[in-house]
Design an enzyme around this catalytic site. Structure first.
Site, PDB file in Angstrom:
ATOM      1  N   TYR A   1       0.835  -1.206   0.000  1.00  0.00           N
ATOM      2  CA  TYR A   1       0.000   0.000   0.000  1.00  0.00           C
ATOM      3  C   TYR A   1       0.869   1.256   0.000  1.00  0.00           C
ATOM      4  CZ  TYR A   1      -3.897   3.080   1.198  1.00  0.00           C
ATOM      5  OH  TYR A   1      -4.848   4.077   1.170  1.00  0.00           O
TER       6      TYR A   1
ATOM      7  N   LYS B   1       1.159   3.929  -3.153  1.00  0.00           N
ATOM      8  CA  LYS B   1       0.742   5.321  -2.997  1.00  0.00           C
ATOM      9  C   LYS B   1       1.901   6.290  -3.243  1.00  0.00           C
ATOM     10  CE  LYS B   1      -3.561   4.542  -2.240  1.00  0.00           C
ATOM     11  NZ  LYS B   1      -4.577   4.964  -3.246  1.00  0.00           N
TER      12      LYS B   1
ATOM     13  N   ILE C   1      -9.917   9.246   6.739  1.00  0.00           N
ATOM     14  CA  ILE C   1     -11.185   9.837   6.340  1.00  0.00           C
ATOM     15  C   ILE C   1     -12.313   8.870   6.708  1.00  0.00           C
ATOM     16  CG2 ILE C   1     -12.499  10.836   4.422  1.00  0.00           C
ATOM     17  CD1 ILE C   1      -9.886  12.322   5.083  1.00  0.00           C
TER      18      ILE C   1
ATOM     19  N   THR D   1     -14.797   6.786   5.960  1.00  0.00           N
ATOM     20  CA  THR D   1     -15.423   6.029   4.881  1.00  0.00           C
ATOM     21  C   THR D   1     -15.492   4.563   5.312  1.00  0.00           C
ATOM     22  OG1 THR D   1     -13.327   5.497   3.802  1.00  0.00           O
ATOM     23  CG2 THR D   1     -14.413   7.564   3.139  1.00  0.00           C
TER      24      THR D   1
END
Length: 288
Positions: free
Chosen positions: A184, A188, A217, A219
């Site tokens: 990850y 990114k 965030i 979500t």
């Protein structure tokens, strides 16, 4: 429905193809918030790999008055992305493309993360660069995790410029192994350097390309991360850095609206961190 309203609705349909076009990949929390923020009065293309997620998002946006077309798209498949780019470009003036589609370590393997987050982003940048015109803006949703990756200058240069078909064979990608967390971060960071390298070609078309790196965030994806083994540490860092809360999809949508708007025409090839100061705290205050 009155005759006047019917007539107005018919006129809207007839002029849809002359509207500005916005493309959003990913129908998750950030994707739908961005679609709502940018889509008013424009033709909106929403791309998603899950038919169920796509149909629900399209139905919700349509009921709210948006002119939205759902396109089943697998960003890890170059042909699928190129088809999306051609359809969108043929519908009107392509003013904004926002790439939010991605997976996280809590929900995907290292291999899937590399294929979707890294390779998929390259496909989006390449496919839409071919159809970008003066005023088109591409924003790639990356992550603050990209700022924590430890890669050599040579590795970053290779990630920035290698052809799509060669990416999976790069040393930095092979070194990820089965570690989803490392995959990850590398994917990114690759988003950041890929956008930097793409800025020249986009400039030559009168277009801009940037990344936005969200922090934590609120979500469904971040909820899955919060429930993972590293979740408590992630949430504690928000308190330690002084933010004291998670961010909202609406705050990411506002950052994207700025970068795709006329006030940001001189901003390209760069990253905007929207993380409540977490990365800054890690660099300057966290005890390592």
């Amino acid at each position: 429905m009155t005759a006047d309203i019917k007539e107005a609705a018919m006129a809207d349909r007839l002029t849809d193809e002359r509207r500005d076009v916005v493309v959003v990949t990913g129908a998750g929390g950030m994707g739908t918030a961005i679609a709502r923020r940018l889509g008013s009065g424009r033709t909106l293309f929403l791309a998603e790999s899950s038919r169920g997620h796509l149909d629900r998002a399209v139905a919700a946006l349509t009921s709210e008055g948006y002119a939205v077309h759902g396109v089943l798209t697998d960003v890890s498949d170059r042909a699928s992305v190129e088809k999306l780019a051609q359809e969108a470009a043929g519908a009107g003036r392509l003013c904004a493309v926002v790439h939010t589609a991605g997976v996280s370590p809590a929900t995907a393997s290292a291999r899937t993360i590399i294929e979707v987050n890294l390779l998929g982003t390259v496909h989006v940048i390449d496919a839409f660069e071919k159809v970008a015109t003066r005023g088109t803006s591409l924003v790639v949703i990356s992550s603050m995790a990209g700022h924590y990756a430890s890669l050599s200058r040579d590795d970053e240069a290779a990630l920035a410029t290698a052809e799509a078909e060669d990416l999976l064979g790069l040393a930095a990608v092979a070194a990820v192994g089965d570690d989803a967390g490392t995959a990850y971060m590398v994917s990114k960071r690759a988003n950041h350097v890929r956008v930097e390298a793409a800025a020249l070609a986009w400039n030559q078309r009168g277009a801009t390309v940037n990344t936005v790196s969200p922090g934590v965030i609120s979500t469904a994806m971040s909820q899955a991360e919060a429930e993972s083994p590293s979740g408590a540490h992630m949430l504690r860092m928000l308190d330690d850095c002084g933010a004291g809360r998670t961010g909202t999809p609406g705050e990411i949508a506002e950052a994207v609206a700025f970068l795709t708007g006329p006030q940001a025409r001189f901003i390209t090839g760069t990253d905007l961190l929207v993380d409540g100061g977490q990365a800054a705290w890690v660099r300057r205050h966290m005890r390592h």
